[in-house]
Scaffold this active site. Structure first.
Site, PDB file in Angstrom:
ATOM      1  N   CYS A 220       1.519   2.507  -8.984  1.00  0.00           N
ATOM      2  CA  CYS A 220       2.030   3.712  -9.651  1.00  0.00           C
ATOM      3  C   CYS A 220       1.050   4.879  -9.585  1.00  0.00           C
ATOM      4  CB  CYS A 220       2.344   3.401 -11.107  1.00  0.00           C
ATOM      5  SG  CYS A 220       3.661   2.163 -11.256  1.00  0.00           S
ATOM      6  N   ASP A 239       2.969  -2.840 -10.473  1.00  0.00           N
ATOM      7  CA  ASP A 239       2.215  -2.064 -11.456  1.00  0.00           C
ATOM      8  C   ASP A 239       3.018  -2.032 -12.755  1.00  0.00           C
ATOM      9  OD1 ASP A 239       0.858   0.093 -12.937  1.00  0.00           O
ATOM     10  OD2 ASP A 239      -0.096   0.534 -11.010  1.00  0.00           O
ATOM     11  N   LYS A 305     -14.403   0.402  -5.247  1.00  0.00           N
ATOM     12  CA  LYS A 305     -15.054   1.448  -6.032  1.00  0.00           C
ATOM     13  C   LYS A 305     -16.545   1.117  -6.139  1.00  0.00           C
ATOM     14  CE  LYS A 305     -10.798   2.744  -6.797  1.00  0.00           C
ATOM     15  NZ  LYS A 305     -10.185   3.870  -6.082  1.00  0.00           N
TER      16      LYS A 305
END
Length: 354
Positions: A220, A239, A305
């Site tokens: 999303c 999601d 990340k």
């Protein structure tokens, strides 16, 4: 020639320098890096003359994560006369191979980006002069070496060359992608760039085609789902949040309100799994390897990340963990990664079964 200039994202000069130093050492090429924080480029100076050419010939550029582009430096441009910059460049051009393209460029850092308009102006007379000297083909040819003129200001810089078959095909290593107005988020450009970087045109035609099935974990509002849908795929978007209505109206998207980390697909036809979930890189890396090991998909593109410190070390550790898992399971795999232009504090990884 003993210097290689590498473009990178501003703020990631240390990671780029550490990576080229480690990678060069695997070829027994040794040297040191010169860098300026937030500049967007690194100079790697080899101790032995000729080793810079060895690097661009023998080191696979696609294996470098933090370098956007690179070239072998043939000469340094210092205090070029304002009335004859072309002549100053030509003085260093005798050692260059005949090329099919000329790139007059600068760095992506704030202090250097303002030089780019001047680079554009210099490119026209420079191209004409190089063609007159027989160093540049009359028509642009993509499959020949490229001449690089890299300016730090309007009087200083570097001149060199790169190989078209072992480097970025994009000017300054940056693909020019247009944000599609119908996409639900700008994150869509990350996956679009990843497909452009990791797959050749032939591979994309074969493996990014209509009728395939994909999964988007943490989908999303649908920025990454959009890239699969626009290529004609059917997508399971996983999601707990809401998907963009425009995607649901295509009839190609099945929205599953589930936790992306816990989701296990029931459809055996999944080819692509993509994931842009924000979580610890080690956790994401292990889950992505599991998808390949279990055969839940054939290929995956995902983001890791990065922490604020020791980013290069974190990447190396994640790759070690993934490769250990895959080898233990007896899986033959391919692995690529790049710090893309549209990435920020993350890298994008392509992992696939062979």
């Amino acid at each position: 020639m003993n210097t290689v200039l590498l473009h990178c994202r501003p703020g990631f000069e240390k990671e780029c320098a550490a990576e080229i130093q480690d990678s060069a050492a695997t070829l027994e090429v040794f040297g040191f890096s010169r860098l300026e924080a937030n500049s967007g480029f690194v100079l790697f100076e080899c101790y032995q003359t000729g080793d810079a050419e060895r690097l661009i010939n023998e080191l696979d550029f696609s294996r470098l994560i933090f370098a956007r582009s690179w070239f072998c430096v043939a000469g340094q441009l210092s205090d070029m006369p304002l009335g004859d910059r072309v002549g100053a460049v030509l003085a260093h051009a005798k050692s260059l191979p005949k090329a099919g393209l000329l790139w007059v460029e600068s760095a992506d850092g704030d202090a250097y980006r303002q030089v780019l308009p001047f680079c554009k102006k210099l490119a026209v007379p420079m191209r004409q002069a190089l063609r007159k000297q027989g160093l540049l083909t009359a028509k642009e040819k993509d499959k020949m070496p490229r001449i690089h003129i890299f300016l730090t200001d309007n009087q200083n810089g570097y001149v060199g060359y790169s190989r078209s078959d072992n480097g970025s095909p994009f000017f300054m290593g940056i693909p020019r992608l247009k944000f599609p107005s119908e996409a639900p988020s700008r994150s869509t450009l990350k996956l679009d760039e990843a497909f452009n970087v990791f797959l050749s045109e032939e591979e994309a035609e074969e493996r990014l085609c209509g009728g395939l099935y994909g999964v988007d974990l943490g989908a999303c509002p649908g920025g990454w789902t959009y890239q699969l849908v626009r290529r004609g795929m059917f997508v399971y978007s996983v999601d707990n949040g809401a998907m963009a209505d425009s995607l649901m109206e295509t009839g190609q998207v099945t929205h599953l309100a589930e936790d992306g980390f816990k989701y296990v697909p029931e459809d055996p036809r999944i080819h692509w799994m993509v994931c842009d979930m924000a979580d610890k890189p080690h956790r994401v890396a292990a889950r992505m390897a599991t998808w390949i090991i279990e055969g839940w998909c054939k290929e995956t593109v995902f983001n890791l990340k990065l922490p604020m410190k020791q980013r290069y070390q974190a990447v190396a550790e994640c790759f070690d963990e993934m490769t250990a898992m895959l080898r233990k399971a007896g899986i033959r795999y391919g692995l690529q990664a790049k710090h893309l232009y549209h990435d920020r504090e993350e890298i994008t990884v392509h992992l696939y079964r062979l």
